[in-house]
Design a protein around this motif. Structure first.
Motif, mmCIF file in Angstrom:
data_model
loop_
_atom_site.group_PDB
_atom_site.id
_atom_site.type_symbol
_atom_site.label_atom_id
_atom_site.label_comp_id
_atom_site.label_asym_id
_atom_site.label_seq_id
_atom_site.Cartn_x
_atom_site.Cartn_y
_atom_site.Cartn_z
ATOM 1 N N ARG A 12 0.830 -1.193 0.000
ATOM 2 C CA ARG A 12 0.000 0.000 0.000
ATOM 3 C C ARG A 12 0.871 1.251 0.000
ATOM 4 O O ARG A 12 2.019 1.211 0.434
ATOM 5 C CB ARG A 12 -0.944 0.023 1.210
ATOM 6 N N ILE A 13 0.285 2.337 -0.501
ATOM 7 C CA ILE A 13 0.923 3.637 -0.480
ATOM 8 C C ILE A 13 0.096 4.540 0.418
ATOM 9 O O ILE A 13 -1.109 4.726 0.190
ATOM 10 C CB ILE A 13 1.023 4.248 -1.891
ATOM 11 N N ILE A 14 0.745 5.121 1.426
ATOM 12 C CA ILE A 14 0.078 6.028 2.362
ATOM 13 C C ILE A 14 0.562 7.441 2.062
ATOM 14 O O ILE A 14 1.779 7.685 2.013
ATOM 15 C CB ILE A 14 0.404 5.660 3.809
ATOM 16 N N GLY A 15 -0.367 8.339 1.829
ATOM 17 C CA GLY A 15 0.019 9.692 1.465
ATOM 18 C C GLY A 15 0.700 9.708 0.107
ATOM 19 O O GLY A 15 0.291 9.011 -0.817
ATOM 20 N N ASP A 16 1.780 10.474 0.003
ATOM 21 C CA ASP A 16 2.459 10.600 -1.289
ATOM 22 C C ASP A 16 3.510 9.526 -1.537
ATOM 23 O O ASP A 16 3.719 9.097 -2.669
ATOM 24 C CB ASP A 16 3.114 11.979 -1.407
ATOM 25 N N ASP A 17 4.216 9.094 -0.455
ATOM 26 C CA ASP A 17 5.346 8.213 -0.743
ATOM 27 C C ASP A 17 5.686 7.225 0.364
ATOM 28 O O ASP A 17 6.762 6.631 0.349
ATOM 29 C CB ASP A 17 6.594 9.054 -1.053
ATOM 30 N N ASN A 18 4.799 7.017 1.314
ATOM 31 C CA ASN A 18 5.043 6.032 2.368
ATOM 32 C C ASN A 18 4.512 4.686 1.890
ATOM 33 O O ASN A 18 3.299 4.514 1.732
ATOM 34 C CB ASN A 18 4.343 6.469 3.658
ATOM 35 N N ILE A 19 5.418 3.744 1.654
ATOM 36 C CA ILE A 19 5.041 2.455 1.063
ATOM 37 C C ILE A 19 5.308 1.311 2.032
ATOM 38 O O ILE A 19 6.375 1.268 2.661
ATOM 39 C CB ILE A 19 5.810 2.214 -0.253
ATOM 40 N N ASN A 20 4.331 0.421 2.160
ATOM 41 C CA ASN A 20 4.477 -0.795 2.962
ATOM 42 C C ASN A 20 4.319 -2.012 2.068
ATOM 43 O O ASN A 20 3.461 -2.028 1.185
ATOM 44 C CB ASN A 20 3.399 -0.861 4.061
ATOM 45 N N TYR A 21 5.117 -3.041 2.334
ATOM 46 C CA TYR A 21 5.002 -4.327 1.649
ATOM 47 C C TYR A 21 4.903 -5.449 2.676
ATOM 48 O O TYR A 21 5.525 -5.390 3.738
ATOM 49 C CB TYR A 21 6.226 -4.622 0.777
ATOM 50 N N ALA A 22 4.161 -6.489 2.318
ATOM 51 C CA ALA A 22 4.225 -7.715 3.105
ATOM 52 C C ALA A 22 5.607 -8.334 2.924
ATOM 53 O O ALA A 22 6.196 -8.245 1.834
ATOM 54 C CB ALA A 22 3.152 -8.694 2.632
#
Length: 122
Positions: free
Chosen positions: A50-60
């Motif tokens: 997922r992308i939170i805001g402009d550039d905060n990315i989380n991956y499993a």
């Protein structure tokens, strides 16, 4: 109302690649976050990326180094590039958009797509 529509699933051999797309449309103030979840038979739905805001990315952890999420903010669209696919990646993939509907409201709402099947098999 907000609509979330996915595309790009299908059948692919192990080691292959697929690209999923998801577009959000309708009337809203902004998208807070947008991303992909998946649900395999007999398992719970889990976050993929997922992308939170402009550039905060989380991956499993299970997809790090193989999957890449990207976003076209002007088109309210996110993409999931999936490489080195494994049979364990087989699932229905759902797109999620967390949206603020009105500028002066602190209420955020989740919208889900209908899901797209990804099958990794030889």
């Amino acid at each position: 109302q907000v609509q979330v529509v996915e595309s790009g699933g299908g059948l692919v051999q192990p080691g292959g690649s697929l690209r999923l797309s998801c577009a959000a449309s309708g009337s809203f103030f902004r998208i807070n976050r947008m991303g992909w979840y998946r649900q395999a038979p007999g398992k719970e739905r889990e976050l993929v990326a997922r992308i939170i805001g402009d550039d905060n990315i989380n991956y499993a952890d299970s997809v790090k180094g193989r999957f890449t999420i990207s976003r076209d903010k002007a088109k309210n669209t996110v993409y999931l590039q999936m490489n080195s696919l494994e049979p364990e990646d087989t699932a229905v993939y759902y797109c999620n958009a967390n949206v603020r509907l009105r500028a002066l409201s602190y209420s955020n709402t989740d919208y889900w797509g209908q899901g797209t099947q990804v099958t990794v098999s030889s």
